[in-house]
Design a protein around this motif. Structure first.
Motif, PDB file in Angstrom:
ATOM      1  N   ALA A 124      -3.524 -14.302  -1.043  1.00 36.60           N
ATOM      2  CA  ALA A 124      -2.159 -13.831  -1.261  1.00 36.60           C
ATOM      3  C   ALA A 124      -1.300 -14.067  -0.020  1.00 36.60           C
ATOM      4  O   ALA A 124      -0.147 -14.487  -0.114  1.00 36.60           O
ATOM      5  CB  ALA A 124      -2.164 -12.355  -1.633  1.00 36.60           C
ATOM      6  N   LEU A 125      -1.884 -13.852   1.155  1.00 37.58           N
ATOM      7  CA  LEU A 125      -1.154 -14.080   2.403  1.00 37.58           C
ATOM      8  C   LEU A 125      -0.823 -15.564   2.560  1.00 37.58           C
ATOM      9  O   LEU A 125       0.323 -15.950   2.805  1.00 37.58           O
ATOM     10  CB  LEU A 125      -1.998 -13.606   3.596  1.00 37.58           C
ATOM     11  CG  LEU A 125      -1.455 -13.966   4.979  1.00 37.58           C
ATOM     12  CD1 LEU A 125      -0.140 -13.240   5.249  1.00 37.58           C
ATOM     13  CD2 LEU A 125      -2.455 -13.632   6.081  1.00 37.58           C
ATOM     14  N   ASN A 126      -1.840 -16.398   2.401  1.00 33.33           N
ATOM     15  CA  ASN A 126      -1.698 -17.845   2.533  1.00 33.33           C
ATOM     16  C   ASN A 126      -0.586 -18.358   1.609  1.00 33.33           C
ATOM     17  O   ASN A 126       0.325 -19.078   2.025  1.00 33.33           O
ATOM     18  CB  ASN A 126      -3.058 -18.465   2.188  1.00 33.33           C
ATOM     19  CG  ASN A 126      -3.127 -19.975   2.436  1.00 33.33           C
ATOM     20  OD1 ASN A 126      -4.178 -20.578   2.356  1.00 33.33           O
ATOM     21  ND2 ASN A 126      -2.014 -20.595   2.711  1.00 33.33           N
ATOM     22  N   PRO A 134      -5.298  -7.709  -4.452  1.00 28.52           N
ATOM     23  CA  PRO A 134      -3.883  -7.994  -4.704  1.00 28.52           C
ATOM     24  C   PRO A 134      -3.452  -7.615  -6.115  1.00 28.52           C
ATOM     25  O   PRO A 134      -2.327  -7.137  -6.304  1.00 28.52           O
ATOM     26  CB  PRO A 134      -3.757  -9.493  -4.480  1.00 28.52           C
ATOM     27  CG  PRO A 134      -5.063  -9.999  -4.030  1.00 28.52           C
ATOM     28  CD  PRO A 134      -6.047  -8.889  -3.988  1.00 28.52           C
ATOM     29  N   SER A 135      -4.347  -7.805  -7.100  1.00 25.13           N
ATOM     30  CA  SER A 135      -3.869  -7.497  -8.464  1.00 25.13           C
ATOM     31  C   SER A 135      -3.610  -6.010  -8.652  1.00 25.13           C
ATOM     32  O   SER A 135      -2.728  -5.637  -9.426  1.00 25.13           O
ATOM     33  CB  SER A 135      -4.804  -8.028  -9.551  1.00 25.13           C
ATOM     34  OG  SER A 135      -6.082  -8.142  -9.087  1.00 25.13           O
ATOM     35  N   ASP A 136      -4.335  -5.154  -7.927  1.00 29.23           N
ATOM     36  CA  ASP A 136      -4.048  -3.716  -8.016  1.00 29.23           C
ATOM     37  C   ASP A 136      -2.652  -3.421  -7.474  1.00 29.23           C
ATOM     38  O   ASP A 136      -1.893  -2.647  -8.064  1.00 29.23           O
ATOM     39  CB  ASP A 136      -5.067  -2.900  -7.207  1.00 29.23           C
ATOM     40  CG  ASP A 136      -6.470  -3.031  -7.785  1.00 29.23           C
ATOM     41  OD1 ASP A 136      -6.579  -3.480  -8.950  1.00 29.23           O
ATOM     42  OD2 ASP A 136      -7.438  -2.713  -7.068  1.00 29.23           O
ATOM     43  N   VAL A 137      -2.333  -4.057  -6.344  1.00 30.06           N
ATOM     44  CA  VAL A 137      -1.025  -3.820  -5.734  1.00 30.06           C
ATOM     45  C   VAL A 137       0.081  -4.377  -6.627  1.00 30.06           C
ATOM     46  O   VAL A 137       1.125  -3.748  -6.812  1.00 30.06           O
ATOM     47  CB  VAL A 137      -0.954  -4.450  -4.319  1.00 30.06           C
ATOM     48  CG1 VAL A 137       0.383  -4.157  -3.663  1.00 30.06           C
ATOM     49  CG2 VAL A 137      -2.111  -3.948  -3.457  1.00 30.06           C
ATOM     50  N   SER A 166       7.000  -6.403  -3.599  1.00 28.62           N
ATOM     51  CA  SER A 166       6.521  -5.372  -2.676  1.00 28.62           C
ATOM     52  C   SER A 166       5.300  -5.885  -1.915  1.00 28.62           C
ATOM     53  O   SER A 166       5.195  -5.724  -0.701  1.00 28.62           O
ATOM     54  CB  SER A 166       6.116  -4.107  -3.421  1.00 28.62           C
ATOM     55  OG  SER A 166       7.003  -3.843  -4.461  1.00 28.62           O
ATOM     56  N   LEU A 167       4.383  -6.507  -2.669  1.00 28.06           N
ATOM     57  CA  LEU A 167       3.183  -7.025  -2.024  1.00 28.06           C
ATOM     58  C   LEU A 167       3.542  -8.102  -1.008  1.00 28.06           C
ATOM     59  O   LEU A 167       3.053  -8.101   0.124  1.00 28.06           O
ATOM     60  CB  LEU A 167       2.226  -7.594  -3.085  1.00 28.06           C
ATOM     61  CG  LEU A 167       1.009  -8.351  -2.547  1.00 28.06           C
ATOM     62  CD1 LEU A 167       0.137  -7.471  -1.670  1.00 28.06           C
ATOM     63  CD2 LEU A 167       0.164  -8.925  -3.687  1.00 28.06           C
ATOM     64  N   ARG A 168       4.420  -8.999  -1.398  1.00 34.91           N
ATOM     65  CA  ARG A 168       4.795 -10.102  -0.510  1.00 34.91           C
ATOM     66  C   ARG A 168       5.494  -9.587   0.743  1.00 34.91           C
ATOM     67  O   ARG A 168       5.214 -10.037   1.857  1.00 34.91           O
ATOM     68  CB  ARG A 168       5.679 -11.087  -1.266  1.00 34.91           C
ATOM     69  CG  ARG A 168       4.923 -11.817  -2.383  1.00 34.91           C
ATOM     70  CD  ARG A 168       5.872 -12.472  -3.375  1.00 34.91           C
ATOM     71  NE  ARG A 168       6.797 -13.353  -2.701  1.00 34.91           N
ATOM     72  CZ  ARG A 168       6.891 -14.660  -2.937  1.00 34.91           C
ATOM     73  NH1 ARG A 168       6.110 -15.232  -3.829  1.00 34.91           N
ATOM     74  NH2 ARG A 168       7.747 -15.400  -2.284  1.00 34.91           N
ATOM     75  N   SER A 190      -1.147 -14.546  13.476  1.00 32.02           N
ATOM     76  CA  SER A 190      -2.077 -13.715  14.227  1.00 32.02           C
ATOM     77  C   SER A 190      -2.800 -12.804  13.256  1.00 32.02           C
ATOM     78  O   SER A 190      -2.307 -12.506  12.169  1.00 32.02           O
ATOM     79  CB  SER A 190      -1.347 -12.905  15.292  1.00 32.02           C
ATOM     80  OG  SER A 190      -0.335 -12.142  14.692  1.00 32.02           O
ATOM     81  N   ASP A 191      -3.981 -12.363  13.629  1.00 31.25           N
ATOM     82  CA  ASP A 191      -4.743 -11.495  12.761  1.00 31.25           C
ATOM     83  C   ASP A 191      -3.976 -10.192  12.590  1.00 31.25           C
ATOM     84  O   ASP A 191      -3.328  -9.713  13.511  1.00 31.25           O
ATOM     85  CB  ASP A 191      -6.123 -11.216  13.376  1.00 31.25           C
ATOM     86  CG  ASP A 191      -6.951 -12.476  13.402  1.00 31.25           C
ATOM     87  OD1 ASP A 191      -6.483 -13.488  12.830  1.00 31.25           O
ATOM     88  OD2 ASP A 191      -8.038 -12.466  13.983  1.00 31.25           O
ATOM     89  N   ALA A 192      -4.059  -9.637  11.394  1.00 32.38           N
ATOM     90  CA  ALA A 192      -3.241  -8.464  11.135  1.00 32.38           C
ATOM     91  C   ALA A 192      -4.046  -7.349  10.503  1.00 32.38           C
ATOM     92  O   ALA A 192      -4.957  -7.580   9.727  1.00 32.38           O
ATOM     93  CB  ALA A 192      -2.084  -8.846  10.213  1.00 32.38           C
ATOM     94  N   ASN A 193      -3.662  -6.153  10.857  1.00 33.10           N
ATOM     95  CA  ASN A 193      -4.320  -4.980  10.323  1.00 33.10           C
ATOM     96  C   ASN A 193      -3.504  -4.422   9.171  1.00 33.10           C
ATOM     97  O   ASN A 193      -2.309  -4.242   9.280  1.00 33.10           O
ATOM     98  CB  ASN A 193      -4.420  -3.937  11.435  1.00 33.10           C
ATOM     99  CG  ASN A 193      -5.434  -2.890  11.086  1.00 33.10           C
ATOM    100  OD1 ASN A 193      -5.433  -2.371   9.974  1.00 33.10           O
ATOM    101  ND2 ASN A 193      -6.305  -2.597  12.015  1.00 33.10           N
ATOM    102  N   LYS A 194      -4.156  -4.152   8.085  1.00 33.54           N
ATOM    103  CA  LYS A 194      -3.430  -3.727   6.890  1.00 33.54           C
ATOM    104  C   LYS A 194      -2.665  -2.407   7.107  1.00 33.54           C
ATOM    105  O   LYS A 194      -1.647  -2.151   6.509  1.00 33.54           O
ATOM    106  CB  LYS A 194      -4.371  -3.676   5.696  1.00 33.54           C
ATOM    107  CG  LYS A 194      -4.718  -2.301   5.187  1.00 33.54           C
ATOM    108  CD  LYS A 194      -4.147  -2.066   3.822  1.00 33.54           C
ATOM    109  CE  LYS A 194      -3.341  -0.817   3.596  1.00 33.54           C
ATOM    110  NZ  LYS A 194      -3.213   0.233   4.483  1.00 33.54           N
ATOM    111  N   SER A 195      -3.169  -1.559   8.011  1.00 35.25           N
ATOM    112  CA  SER A 195      -2.523  -0.260   8.165  1.00 35.25           C
ATOM    113  C   SER A 195      -1.406  -0.277   9.197  1.00 35.25           C
ATOM    114  O   SER A 195      -0.755   0.733   9.407  1.00 35.25           O
ATOM    115  CB  SER A 195      -3.568   0.789   8.527  1.00 35.25           C
ATOM    116  OG  SER A 195      -4.318   0.339   9.621  1.00 35.25           O
ATOM    117  N   ASN A 196      -1.180  -1.417   9.835  1.00 35.21           N
ATOM    118  CA  ASN A 196      -0.096  -1.487  10.818  1.00 35.21           C
ATOM    119  C   ASN A 196       1.262  -1.269  10.170  1.00 35.21           C
ATOM    120  O   ASN A 196       1.542  -1.837   9.155  1.00 35.21           O
ATOM    121  CB  ASN A 196      -0.068  -2.861  11.486  1.00 35.21           C
ATOM    122  CG  ASN A 196      -1.116  -2.951  12.566  1.00 35.21           C
ATOM    123  OD1 ASN A 196      -1.684  -1.945  12.973  1.00 35.21           O
ATOM    124  ND2 ASN A 196      -1.414  -4.161  12.995  1.00 35.21           N
TER     125      ASN A 196
END
Ligand code: ANZ
Ligand code: ZN
Ligand code: ZN
Length: 630
Positions: free
Chosen positions: A64-66, A600-603, A611-613, A624-630
């Protein structure tokens, strides 16, 4: 205030985009649908994401990010006035589908088709602006026909060839195992069964023919620096000297980058996997060597670096050509069988691996290079580690006192004159082994005839289609369909048999980006004019884990097809971008095994695509690597 129904809005527009085909890329003049004057005046932009392997689990957050990154860029480029090609496809052949098939008893084709439609559904929900009319499925015969065609061309140009090569063999599976299926030297499915090494005839692509060009062009690429240096290391060009040692009257060439240390050789080490090792082992040493060999595990080259250096004396000696000294030969676990000649001259005073080995087996250590600025590394006449720096030669006969880089040249010249050595270039890069004793891949288009040998299938008989009826779990599945195997020799028309190996799945992804430019062509691999218009890829987005294999293989294919006269450029990817890695709430990389995955499908179902995007794009900067809770 009334609530906005995001999902209804998204649905409405996604439907409209699809109906009006607004994301269809127009092939300049060749496209009849192109509005007059429009395509020719707009510059092209080819934006590509690495196509996914369609697993049964569906899209994960990394996908989904890619794709969100790519989609934003595609829309941006369109708004800037570019004619954008932004396609999607599926890398559908390969081991995982076959394994899933064995595990849950679904045919790989059904498994794959189901996974693909699931992927498409989710990608459409995400609102990605692909040109769906160009979709590629590598498991369809209309695609892998061209894999087979390229194979035939490579055979013609002697880039494809056959030779014996070692494979991992499980006697219980009665089958070849991929390296990833060997766990701690045992079969992944049979913990009690040691994996054996068998030598089988295998097909190779001679990628080494392109080693120099693959290396030289790296600096010109607008790619992440780290990826470029990984490719350089993978190709691994070393300048050195081949020196001929004599063993029992036979010539044994060895490769060294340090001919200046030749007076410091105190033992030789031959690879434990060397095919001629047993020739060197004397009766007296046989037991000891066999004991050592039994302990060996098959390991990756990376693990090899950090492993304890172990070995056993073979009982044989080599003669050092510079001073006729008699040098004991050991078998060792740290020498690679297929690099150089599989034997090294060991200089423990100046090479740390050799030093460790000498320490362990109490072998002589002789210092022959003296550091320029004297360092205290000698204790009680013994050194505590190898000195690998520069300096002047000592204890080196007529070469003593020379500066060591100067000595490299002079010693090589000296040996050259006596025909006991020569300057050579070595590559780490090996020819690409493409044979797989597996079902879910493109069949190799070869027929074996008792009289004519290995005969290529005629181009007009392509594609060789995978038969649906095979039995899984008993060795190579294709070998279980006798009806499919039996055929006629294209040359003498007598009874013959088909090759049952299939091609490595990396062949499919080595040229798929070319096929997007002309995906439905049945007459040829692609229309040269269309390729000329779209290629090279202006921006390629995908994971950094592909720095070597895929991203080298696609460069190799491009160069090969160029040499066939089909392409007018040297490099397939102008600019490369690696997206960052997503981490879960626990701070670890998102993965099923860690149980920290957000689907992703839940979101999508709960909040909507935008919203997801938006959330994905706001975590961190894209690379850069990312933390979902940031
Ligand atoms: C003697 C020597 C003395 C070496 C010294 C190094 C330092 P690269 O740069 O990777 O090409 N070598 C040669 N063949 C090998 C093989 N099949 N498996 C493992 N090691 C091998 O390294 C070349 C060096 O790696 C060669 O130079 C050889 O060790 C070793 F002070 O020779 B050298
Ligand atoms: Zn097994
Ligand atoms: Zn024949």
């Amino acid at each position: 205030m009334s609530e906005v129904d995001f999902k209804a809005i998204e649905k409405k527009w996604q439907k409209k985009w699809e109906e009006e085909e607004i994301f269809h890329a127009l092939d300049f003049v060749k496209d009849k649908k192109a509005p007059k004057g429009m395509t020719s005046s707009r510059p092209k932009f080819y934006l590509l994401e690495m196509f996914p392997y369609p697993s049964g689990d569906g899209l994960h957050m990394g996908h989904a990010l890619n794709y969100t990154l790519g989609d934003i860029y595609a829309r941006f480029k369109r708004m800037q006035g570019f004619n954008v090609l932004y396609p999607m496809g599926y890398d559908a052949l390969g081991l995982p589908a076959e394994n899933a098939a064995i595990k849950v008893n679904i045919h790989p084709e059904n498994y794959t088709n189901k996974s693909i439609s699931n992927f498409i559904k989710q990608q459409k929900l995400l609102g990605l602006s692909y040109d769906w009319s160009r979709m590629i499925n590598t498991a369809s015969p209309s695609y892998y026909k061209w894999d087979q065609w390229i194979f035939l061309k490579m055979l013609e140009k002697k880039i494809a060839y056959r030779k014996k090569a070692p494979v991992n063999w499980c006697s219980k599976c009665k089958s070849v195992l991929a390296n990833e299926q060997v766990h701690d030297g045992k079969c992944w499915r049979h913990e009690d069964t040691k994996v054996e090494i068998k030598h089988l005839e295998q097909w190779f692509f001679k990628i080494t023919n392109y080693a120099d060009e693959l290396l030289d062009k790296i600096d010109e690429l607008d790619w992440p620096q780290r990826t470029k240096s990984m490719q350089k290391n993978w190709i691994g060009k070393s300048y050195g000297t081949e020196i001929i040692f004599s063993v029992n009257g036979e010539k044994w060439p060895i490769f060294t980058t340090r001919p200046d240390t030749i007076y410091g050789v105190t033992f030789m080490v031959v690879s434990a996997q060397h095919p001629e090792l047993m020739k060197l082992v004397t009766d007296k040493q046989k037991q000891e060597v066999e004991k050592f060999l039994k302990k060996l595990k098959s390991v990756s080259e990376k693990e090899l670096e950090n492993m304890d250096k172990e070995g056993a004396f073979t009982g044989s000696y080599a003669i050092n050509p510079i001073n006729n000294e008699k040098i004991p030969i050991y078998a060792g676990n740290f020498v690679v069988a297929d690099y150089g000649s599989g034997m090294v001259m060991a200089v423990p005073a100046h090479d740390q691996r050799d030093f460790k080995f000498a320490e362990k087996y109490g072998l002589k250590i002789k210092v022959v290079i003296e550091p320029k600025e004297y360092e205290i590394y000698e204790r009680n006449g013994q050194i505590s580690e190898a000195y690998t720096g520069q300096g002047n030669l000592i204890d080196s006969g007529e070469f003593s006192d020379l500066e060591n880089n100067d000595a490299k040249k002079k010693i090589t010249k000296f040996l050259e004159k006596k025909k006991l050595g020569r300057e050579v270039v070595q590559y780490k890069l090996k020819d690409w082994l493409i044979s797989r004793q597996r079902y879910w891949g493109a069949p190799i288009p070869i027929i074996y005839c008792g009289k004519c040998g290995a005969v290529p299938v005629s181009e007009k008989d392509l594609p060789i289609i995978l038969p649906k009826k095979v039995t899984f779990g008993e060795g190579n599945p294709l070998a279980t369909n006798e009806e499919w195997i039996r055929t006629k020799c294209p040359k003498c028309k007598k009874e013959a048999r088909r090759e049952t190996d299939t091609m490595d799945t990396f062949v499919n992804s080595s040229w798929y980006f070319l096929r997007y430019c002309d995906p439905d062509n049945e007459k040829e691999i692609f229309d040269k004019e269309k390729i000329k218009y779209w290629m090279p890829i202006d921006r390629y987005i995908g994971g950094a884990e592909h720095a070597c294999m895929h991203l080298i293989y696609c460069r190799f294919y491009t160069k090969f097809l160029r040499d066939l006269g089909l392409l007018n450029f040297d490099e397939p990817v102008k600019k490369l971008f690696h997206q960052g890695m997503l981490h879960g709430e626990d701070g670890n990389k998102m993965s099923k095994s860690r149980g920290n995955v957000i689907n992703p499908s839940d979101v999508l179902a709960k909040y909507s695509a935008d919203s997801l995007r938006l959330a994905l794009m706001s975590f961190a900067s894209p690379d850069s690597d990312a933390n979902k809770s940031n």
